[in-house]
Motif scaffolding. Structure first.
Motif, PDB file in Angstrom:
ATOM      1  N   ILE A 165       1.213   2.140  -1.522  1.00  7.13           N
ATOM      2  CA  ILE A 165       1.235   0.990  -0.328  1.00  7.13           C
ATOM      3  C   ILE A 165      -0.054   0.279  -0.609  1.00  7.13           C
ATOM      4  O   ILE A 165      -0.931   0.803  -0.372  1.00  7.13           O
ATOM      5  CB  ILE A 165       1.440   1.773   1.055  1.00  7.13           C
TER       6      ILE A 165
ATOM      7  N   THR B 286      -2.335  -2.488   1.223  1.00  7.50           N
ATOM      8  CA  THR B 286      -2.452  -3.322   2.417  1.00  7.50           C
ATOM      9  C   THR B 286      -3.762  -3.987   2.327  1.00  7.50           C
ATOM     10  O   THR B 286      -4.429  -4.143   1.170  1.00  7.50           O
ATOM     11  CB  THR B 286      -2.751  -2.094   3.525  1.00  7.50           C
TER      12      THR B 286
ATOM     13  N   ASN C 223      -2.511  -2.598   8.066  1.00  9.47           N
ATOM     14  CA  ASN C 223      -2.997  -1.356   8.090  1.00  9.47           C
ATOM     15  C   ASN C 223      -2.280  -0.459   8.940  1.00  9.47           C
ATOM     16  O   ASN C 223      -2.005   0.693   8.524  1.00  9.47           O
ATOM     17  CB  ASN C 223      -4.355  -1.181   8.467  1.00  9.47           C
TER      18      ASN C 223
ATOM     19  N   SER D 213       1.114   0.398   7.213  1.00 10.58           N
ATOM     20  CA  SER D 213       1.021   1.244   6.006  1.00 10.58           C
ATOM     21  C   SER D 213       0.574   2.778   6.764  1.00 10.58           C
ATOM     22  O   SER D 213       1.566   3.566   6.315  1.00 10.58           O
ATOM     23  CB  SER D 213      -0.301   0.665   5.386  1.00 10.58           C
ATOM     24  N   LYS D 214      -0.167   2.944   7.771  1.00 13.01           N
ATOM     25  CA  LYS D 214      -0.354   4.135   8.495  1.00 13.01           C
ATOM     26  C   LYS D 214       1.111   4.628   9.127  1.00 13.01           C
ATOM     27  O   LYS D 214       1.186   5.815   8.963  1.00 13.01           O
ATOM     28  CB  LYS D 214      -1.404   4.165   9.588  1.00 13.01           C
TER      29      LYS D 214
ATOM     30  N   VAL E 209       3.005   6.296   6.296  1.00 12.80           N
ATOM     31  CA  VAL E 209       2.481   7.529   5.856  1.00 12.80           C
ATOM     32  C   VAL E 209       2.749   8.390   6.983  1.00 12.80           C
ATOM     33  O   VAL E 209       3.234   9.409   6.511  1.00 12.80           O
ATOM     34  CB  VAL E 209       0.994   7.314   5.628  1.00 12.80           C
TER      35      VAL E 209
ATOM     36  N   LYS F 258       0.460   7.152  -1.167  1.00 13.30           N
ATOM     37  CA  LYS F 258      -0.912   6.620  -1.040  1.00 13.30           C
ATOM     38  C   LYS F 258      -0.996   5.380  -0.565  1.00 13.30           C
ATOM     39  O   LYS F 258      -0.529   4.351  -1.246  1.00 13.30           O
ATOM     40  CB  LYS F 258      -1.585   6.928  -2.427  1.00 13.30           C
ATOM     41  N   VAL F 259      -2.180   4.953   0.415  1.00 16.62           N
ATOM     42  CA  VAL F 259      -2.578   3.605   0.657  1.00 16.62           C
ATOM     43  C   VAL F 259      -3.602   3.242   0.066  1.00 16.62           C
ATOM     44  O   VAL F 259      -4.731   3.547  -0.018  1.00 16.62           O
ATOM     45  CB  VAL F 259      -2.598   3.598   2.252  1.00 16.62           C
TER      46      VAL F 259
ATOM     47  N   ASP G  12      -6.517  -0.259  -0.190  1.00 11.31           N
ATOM     48  CA  ASP G  12      -6.670  -1.643   0.440  1.00 11.31           C
ATOM     49  C   ASP G  12      -6.850  -2.562  -0.755  1.00 11.31           C
ATOM     50  O   ASP G  12      -7.848  -2.473  -1.636  1.00 11.31           O
ATOM     51  CB  ASP G  12      -8.112  -1.363   1.124  1.00 11.31           C
TER      52      ASP G  12
ATOM     53  N   SER H  45       3.767  -3.449  -0.594  1.00 11.43           N
ATOM     54  CA  SER H  45       3.075  -4.551  -0.075  1.00 11.43           C
ATOM     55  C   SER H  45       3.061  -4.807   1.510  1.00 11.43           C
ATOM     56  O   SER H  45       4.203  -5.327   1.758  1.00 11.43           O
ATOM     57  CB  SER H  45       2.702  -5.738  -1.055  1.00 11.43           C
ATOM     58  N   THR H  46       2.114  -4.618   2.104  1.00  5.51           N
ATOM     59  CA  THR H  46       2.248  -4.869   3.650  1.00  5.51           C
ATOM     60  C   THR H  46       1.410  -6.181   4.051  1.00  5.51           C
ATOM     61  O   THR H  46       1.186  -6.394   4.967  1.00  5.51           O
ATOM     62  CB  THR H  46       1.867  -3.779   4.543  1.00  5.51           C
TER      63      THR H  46
END
Length: 413
Positions: A11, A13, A21, A24-25, A28, A41-42, A44, A114-115
């Motif tokens: 992901i 973010t 964010n 994304s969380k 998860v 996995k996030v 940045d 993608s967020t």
């Protein structure tokens, strides 16, 4: 082909605003609860591609929103539709793509989500140049159809509402590439709660009406709200709970101002916002994408104040349109607030409409769709545009900038 359980979901973010964010969380957290063997996995995108600039970028973005919202709004509207200016901005957002490409080679993800619009731009460009063929999806975190979210080599879009789906279709995105999942929120907001117990935990009397005032992560609470609280021009049976977020200066100022006020509770950053929403009869807030999605999930009526021109105004228009919120224009806050808190039937109707328009377990819906995409691998290469991109040299900043600027200048000759 290996199962998605044997690979990763990446992901991408970004830290410009809190919503990217938080979405994304939420994905998860839903994976942990529903698919514990799924690896998510996030990353940045800003930190990955601009490690020395992303912190400064966050600061200047917040300051820009606070002090020059009209400029942001002008640029937002100017680039809502695809044009030369937005094409140039999309290109500028994709510097240092070699770092993104290297990360993909190292992680070998099954799908990339993608967020954050610049991340979607970067992935689309890598695919256009043939550096990766990994399936890509974009999770849109506002009820908007801005062109910055739309890229010719994005494979799938997950959107918050039917309104956004229709808008994307009008912009040429095929309907089979769009899923209405709702904007992903933490599963906590979908869980049943004992509101009476929570109210007792927060020291509330059963008869008190709770108005939750929120300013987002940055604590951007409008002065008109603060003046209203000072005026005491509201019924005795109302309790205001004011959340200042990370704005320490505002928190300390309001805490001192209302220290002995029996109807006002001032809080700083709160990590159990779902509890406050559960006990709220009405929320007064700016219409950030994640905040309003959390409120919709919990079926809370909303009074919207001072939306930023751009995606926040789009969010406000959507909420007012479906009847779950009202927007207080300049000078209307007191009237709108008093109307709502003295009209139980009106609040009940807004709650009913929220229940009709919410997507419970939105993060789980996103996850389920992602796994379907990976397993089916139904990529459609026929839907793409000639982006007139230079080849590998595009990864070189100087060549890339010169090419983008030349393209921009040529369009005005």
């Amino acid at each position: 082909m290996r199962s998605i359980y044997e690979q990763k979901i990446i992901i991408l973010t970004g830290s410009l605003g809190e919503g990217h964010n938080q979405a994304s969380k939420a994905i998860v957290e839903s994976a942990k609860r529903n698919y514990p063997h799924l690896r998510v996995k996030v990353v940045d995108y800003m930190e990955l591609t601009h490690p020395r600039l992303h912190v400064a970028g966050q600061f200047f973005f917040v300051q820009w929103m606070k002090h020059f919202p009209s400029v942001y709004g002008y640029l937002f509207q100017k680039t809502r539709e695809e044009n030369t200016l937005i094409q140039m901005l999309k290109r500028f957002s994709t510097f240092s793509l070699h770092k993104l490409s290297t990360m993909l080679e190292t992680e070998n993800p099954a799908i990339v989500v993608s967020t954050f619009p610049p991340a979607a731009a970067g992935m689309s460009l890598l695919k256009a140049m043939g550096f990766t063929n990994v399936p890509t999806a974009t999770v849109m975190t506002d009820h908007t159809d801005h062109s910055y979210w739309i890229h010719s080599h994005t494979d799938y879009y997950m959107v918050g509402s039917d309104v956004v789906q229709v808008a994307l279709e009008r912009k040429g995105v095929p309907s089979e590439k769009i899923s209405v999942t709702g904007i992903p929120v933490n599963p906590l907001y979908s869980q049943p709660v004992d509101s009476e117990r929570l109210r007792a935990n927060y020291g509330l009397r059963p008869s008190e009406q709770v108005v939750l005032i929120m300013g987002g992560g940055e604590g951007m609470i409008d002065k008109e709200i603060i003046e209203l609280l000072k005026s005491r021009a509201y019924p005795q049976g109302v309790r205001f709970m004011v959340v200042c977020g990370r704005n320490v200066r505002l928190y300390q100022s309001l805490l001192e101002e209302f220290l002995d006020h029996p109807q006002i509770t001032v809080m700083g950053y709160v990590d159990r916002m779902h509890e406050l929403m559960a006990i709220a009869d009405l929320m007064v807030t700016k219409p950030g994408g994640l905040t309003i999605s959390e409120a919709l999930t919990m079926e809370r009526p909303m009074l919207l104040v001072k939306p930023l021109p751009g995606q926040e105004q789009d969010n406000a228009d959507y909420l007012v349109g479906i009847g779950v919120a009202r927007q207080a224009m300049a000078g209307e806050l007191k009237h709108q607030l008093l109307t709502l808190i003295t009209s139980p039937s009106l609040l009940q109707e807004m709650k009913r409409r929220a229940a009709m328009n919410t997507h419970k377990d939105s993060a789980l819906l996103v996850l389920t769709r992602l796994m379907d995409i990976q397993q089916n691998q139904r990529l459609s290469p026929e839907w793409s545009e000639d982006m007139n991109l230079v080849p590998y040299e595009v990864l070189n900043r100087e060549v890339y900038v010169n090419d983008a600027l030349q393209h921009y200048y040529d369009s005005y000759r």
